[in-house]
Design a protein around this motif. Sequence first.
Motif, PDB file in Angstrom:
ATOM      1  N   VAL A 128      -3.794   0.721  -6.407  1.00  0.00           N
ATOM      2  CA  VAL A 128      -2.571   1.501  -6.206  1.00  0.00           C
ATOM      3  C   VAL A 128      -1.403   0.826  -6.931  1.00  0.00           C
ATOM      4  O   VAL A 128      -0.604   1.490  -7.594  1.00  0.00           O
ATOM      5  N   ALA A 129      -1.308  -0.489  -6.834  1.00  0.00           N
ATOM      6  CA  ALA A 129      -0.240  -1.219  -7.525  1.00  0.00           C
ATOM      7  C   ALA A 129      -0.338  -1.032  -9.035  1.00  0.00           C
ATOM      8  O   ALA A 129       0.679  -0.910  -9.726  1.00  0.00           O
ATOM      9  N   GLU A 130      -1.538  -0.977  -9.560  1.00  0.00           N
ATOM     10  CA  GLU A 130      -1.729  -0.782 -10.997  1.00  0.00           C
ATOM     11  C   GLU A 130      -1.176   0.577 -11.453  1.00  0.00           C
ATOM     12  O   GLU A 130      -0.553   0.677 -12.505  1.00  0.00           O
ATOM     13  N   VAL A 131      -1.394   1.599 -10.665  1.00  0.00           N
ATOM     14  CA  VAL A 131      -0.841   2.917 -10.995  1.00  0.00           C
ATOM     15  C   VAL A 131       0.687   2.850 -11.016  1.00  0.00           C
ATOM     16  O   VAL A 131       1.331   3.384 -11.923  1.00  0.00           O
ATOM     17  N   LEU A 132       1.265   2.179 -10.030  1.00  0.00           N
ATOM     18  CA  LEU A 132       2.725   2.038 -10.008  1.00  0.00           C
ATOM     19  C   LEU A 132       3.235   1.298 -11.240  1.00  0.00           C
ATOM     20  O   LEU A 132       4.247   1.672 -11.824  1.00  0.00           O
ATOM     21  N   ARG A 133       2.519   0.245 -11.627  1.00  0.00           N
ATOM     22  CA  ARG A 133       2.933  -0.533 -12.808  1.00  0.00           C
ATOM     23  C   ARG A 133       2.855   0.290 -14.089  1.00  0.00           C
ATOM     24  O   ARG A 133       3.566   0.029 -15.038  1.00  0.00           O
ATOM     25  N   ALA A 164       7.572  -3.451 -13.078  1.00  0.00           N
ATOM     26  CA  ALA A 164       7.421  -4.013 -11.736  1.00  0.00           C
ATOM     27  C   ALA A 164       7.443  -5.529 -11.770  1.00  0.00           C
ATOM     28  O   ALA A 164       7.071  -6.152 -12.755  1.00  0.00           O
ATOM     29  N   ALA A 165       7.869  -6.096 -10.659  1.00  0.00           N
ATOM     30  CA  ALA A 165       7.852  -7.548 -10.479  1.00  0.00           C
ATOM     31  C   ALA A 165       6.457  -7.974 -10.031  1.00  0.00           C
ATOM     32  O   ALA A 165       5.590  -7.151  -9.755  1.00  0.00           O
ATOM     33  N   GLU A 166       6.244  -9.258  -9.941  1.00  0.00           N
ATOM     34  CA  GLU A 166       4.974  -9.817  -9.466  1.00  0.00           C
ATOM     35  C   GLU A 166       4.680  -9.299  -8.059  1.00  0.00           C
ATOM     36  O   GLU A 166       5.562  -9.252  -7.209  1.00  0.00           O
ATOM     37  N   GLN A 167       3.454  -8.886  -7.822  1.00  0.00           N
ATOM     38  CA  GLN A 167       3.075  -8.414  -6.503  1.00  0.00           C
ATOM     39  C   GLN A 167       2.792  -9.592  -5.579  1.00  0.00           C
ATOM     40  O   GLN A 167       2.429 -10.671  -6.020  1.00  0.00           O
ATOM     41  N   ARG A 168       2.972  -9.355  -4.278  1.00  0.00           N
ATOM     42  CA  ARG A 168       2.684 -10.360  -3.265  1.00  0.00           C
ATOM     43  C   ARG A 168       1.754  -9.722  -2.239  1.00  0.00           C
ATOM     44  O   ARG A 168       1.980  -8.595  -1.827  1.00  0.00           O
ATOM     45  N   SER A 169       0.728 -10.435  -1.848  1.00  0.00           N
ATOM     46  CA  SER A 169      -0.201  -9.852  -0.874  1.00  0.00           C
ATOM     47  C   SER A 169      -0.291 -10.726   0.376  1.00  0.00           C
ATOM     48  O   SER A 169      -0.109 -11.942   0.315  1.00  0.00           O
ATOM     49  N   TYR A 170      -0.573 -10.060   1.488  1.00  0.00           N
ATOM     50  CA  TYR A 170      -0.650 -10.704   2.791  1.00  0.00           C
ATOM     51  C   TYR A 170      -1.781 -10.076   3.583  1.00  0.00           C
ATOM     52  O   TYR A 170      -2.125  -8.919   3.360  1.00  0.00           O
ATOM     53  N   PRO A 171      -2.349 -10.795   4.546  1.00  0.00           N
ATOM     54  CA  PRO A 171      -3.351 -10.179   5.427  1.00  0.00           C
ATOM     55  C   PRO A 171      -2.676  -9.086   6.271  1.00  0.00           C
ATOM     56  O   PRO A 171      -1.505  -9.201   6.609  1.00  0.00           O
ATOM     57  N   THR A 221      12.879   1.881 -10.658  1.00  0.00           N
ATOM     58  CA  THR A 221      12.751   3.330 -10.818  1.00  0.00           C
ATOM     59  C   THR A 221      13.727   3.908 -11.835  1.00  0.00           C
ATOM     60  O   THR A 221      13.636   5.084 -12.160  1.00  0.00           O
ATOM     61  N   SER A 222      14.636   3.093 -12.337  1.00  0.00           N
ATOM     62  CA  SER A 222      15.595   3.595 -13.321  1.00  0.00           C
ATOM     63  C   SER A 222      15.002   3.633 -14.727  1.00  0.00           C
ATOM     64  O   SER A 222      15.597   4.192 -15.638  1.00  0.00           O
ATOM     65  N   HIS A 223      13.847   3.032 -14.911  1.00  0.00           N
ATOM     66  CA  HIS A 223      13.146   3.054 -16.193  1.00  0.00           C
ATOM     67  C   HIS A 223      11.697   3.442 -15.943  1.00  0.00           C
ATOM     68  O   HIS A 223      11.156   3.157 -14.888  1.00  0.00           O
ATOM     69  N   THR A 224      11.088   4.050 -16.910  1.00  0.00           N
ATOM     70  CA  THR A 224       9.669   4.349 -16.768  1.00  0.00           C
ATOM     71  C   THR A 224       8.897   3.533 -17.777  1.00  0.00           C
ATOM     72  O   THR A 224       9.395   3.212 -18.849  1.00  0.00           O
ATOM     73  N   SER A 225       7.685   3.180 -17.409  1.00  0.00           N
ATOM     74  CA  SER A 225       6.796   2.461 -18.323  1.00  0.00           C
ATOM     75  C   SER A 225       6.091   3.488 -19.184  1.00  0.00           C
ATOM     76  O   SER A 225       6.670   4.513 -19.512  1.00  0.00           O
TER      77      SER A 225
END
Length: 84
Positions: free
Chosen positions: A22-27, A32-39, A54-58
């Motif tokens: 899901v994060a890859e689709v957003l990127r 996007a900044a570095e993702q952070r994951s947690y349990p 959101t002010s720019h698109t990739s």
Amino acid sequence: MPSAGMAEVRIVAASPEAARRVAEVLRRCFPAAEQRSYPAGHDGGTRLHITVDTSHTSEPNAAAAPWLVTSESAARDRSHADEV
């Protein structure tokens, strides 16, 4: 609160791989900044946090564009019980 144009996105998934997809689709849609994951709980789930601009698109992403448009209007009409 994030600065103008920025959005903090939290993804909750059953597995780290599902959250990363899901994060890859957003990127692909937004810088996007570095993702952070947690349990996420005791069942082995994962919470992934990512900040997107959101002010720019990739790169253009034809597959994601219809989802973004429809989710924008649907999200305004409902909230989740666990939202803060």
